[in-house]
Design an enzyme around this catalytic site. Structure first.
Site, PDB file in Angstrom:
ATOM      1  N   HIS A  92       0.787  -1.051   0.060  1.00 55.25           N
ATOM      2  CA  HIS A  92      -0.035   0.078   0.145  1.00 55.25           C
ATOM      3  C   HIS A  92       1.009   1.416  -0.051  1.00 55.25           C
ATOM      4  O   HIS A  92       0.684   2.092  -0.962  1.00 55.25           O
ATOM      5  CB  HIS A  92      -0.958  -0.187   1.195  1.00 55.25           C
ATOM      6  CG  HIS A  92      -1.974   1.039   1.371  1.00 55.25           C
ATOM      7  ND1 HIS A  92      -3.164   0.842   1.379  1.00 55.25           N
ATOM      8  CD2 HIS A  92      -1.754   2.218   1.405  1.00 55.25           C
ATOM      9  CE1 HIS A  92      -3.979   1.931   1.297  1.00 55.25           C
ATOM     10  NE2 HIS A  92      -3.028   3.000   1.768  1.00 55.25           N
ATOM     11  N   GLU A  93       1.781   1.297   0.847  1.00 57.88           N
ATOM     12  CA  GLU A  93       2.851   2.473   0.966  1.00 57.88           C
ATOM     13  C   GLU A  93       3.586   2.624  -0.156  1.00 57.88           C
ATOM     14  O   GLU A  93       3.899   3.825  -0.538  1.00 57.88           O
ATOM     15  CB  GLU A  93       3.359   2.701   2.289  1.00 57.88           C
ATOM     16  CG  GLU A  93       2.487   2.607   3.627  1.00 57.88           C
ATOM     17  CD  GLU A  93       1.342   3.499   3.532  1.00 57.88           C
ATOM     18  OE1 GLU A  93       1.600   4.661   2.981  1.00 57.88           O
ATOM     19  OE2 GLU A  93       0.239   3.157   4.164  1.00 57.88           O
ATOM     20  N   HIS A  96       2.041   4.309  -2.806  1.00 55.00           N
ATOM     21  CA  HIS A  96       1.927   5.767  -2.512  1.00 55.00           C
ATOM     22  C   HIS A  96       3.323   6.433  -2.988  1.00 55.00           C
ATOM     23  O   HIS A  96       3.208   7.512  -3.610  1.00 55.00           O
ATOM     24  CB  HIS A  96       1.837   6.156  -1.139  1.00 55.00           C
ATOM     25  CG  HIS A  96       0.344   6.023  -0.442  1.00 55.00           C
ATOM     26  ND1 HIS A  96      -0.863   6.482  -1.369  1.00 55.00           N
ATOM     27  CD2 HIS A  96      -0.086   5.376   0.562  1.00 55.00           C
ATOM     28  CE1 HIS A  96      -1.681   6.330  -0.674  1.00 55.00           C
ATOM     29  NE2 HIS A  96      -1.213   5.398   0.795  1.00 55.00           N
TER      30      HIS A  96
END
Length: 194
Positions: A92-93, A96
């Site tokens: 997820h990160e 980003h």
């Protein structure tokens, strides 16, 4: 914590130790194919990240992790307990970070930029496994019809954008609606939603 929003609510309130969390981060970086793929995509996009980019931290918010554009990726040791939580939070990160690498001159204090970058949040929730049916079931979300797209991904993006002090809840909803189709359908660096 967030410049790009923190990932999903994971684990128990006690989590694990920073040392054990670091071991799980190292395991994800060396063994998880999705984490490795997105990290390689970052390198190919011109934004390679070293191992020191990833670190455990005790977080004051209920999140699995967060991306700080000038500092790296944090995994919240007090909010994760299992390897799969760390795998999803890192994916997820990393998404980003990947989207931040692709988007030049983003202003995180501008609600539209944040929401458009929260197309990152839409993408991260969609592509990381954060909204997998099993995860949603563990969160107590049992709506089977369109649980992934219409409920989970939108909910996670709304939470993230509304955490920006420059964005009201009403404005966050409008911006997410405006960028939804483009953002949800953008699966880069993957060929399709994993």
């Amino acid at each position: 914590m967030e410049e790009a929003a923190a990932s999903s609510n994971f684990g128990s309130s006690t989590g694990t130790t920073p040392e054990h969390c670091q071991q799980m981060i190292n395991r994800s970086l060396s063994r998880n194919s999705t984490v490795k793929f997105v990290r390689e995509a970052l390198t190919e996009a011109g934004c390679p990240v070293a191992d020191k980019f990833f670190k455990p931290e005790r977080c004051s918010i209920q999140a699995g992790g967060g991306f700080k554009q000038d500092e790296g990726i944090v995994i919240c040791s007090n909010n994760v307990t299992h390897q799969d939580e760390v795998d999803v939070a890192l994916t997820h990160e990393l998404l980003h970070a990947y989207d931040h690498c692709r988007a030049v001159n983003s202003n995180w204090t501008n609600c539209e930029h944040h929401a458009c970058m929260q197309f990152i949040q839409i993408r991260a929730a969609n592509l990381s496994g954060d909204c997998a049916w099993k995860r949603e079931l563990l969160r107590g979300n049992t709506n089977l019809q369109k649980q992934h797209q219409q409920i989970c991904v939108r909910r996670r993006a709304l939470i993230s954008v509304s955490l920006n002090p420059h964005c009201s809840m009403h404005r966050s909803m409008a911006v997410i609606d405006r960028v939804w189709k483009t953002c949800y359908n953008d699966t880069q660096p993957f060929d399709r939603t994993p």
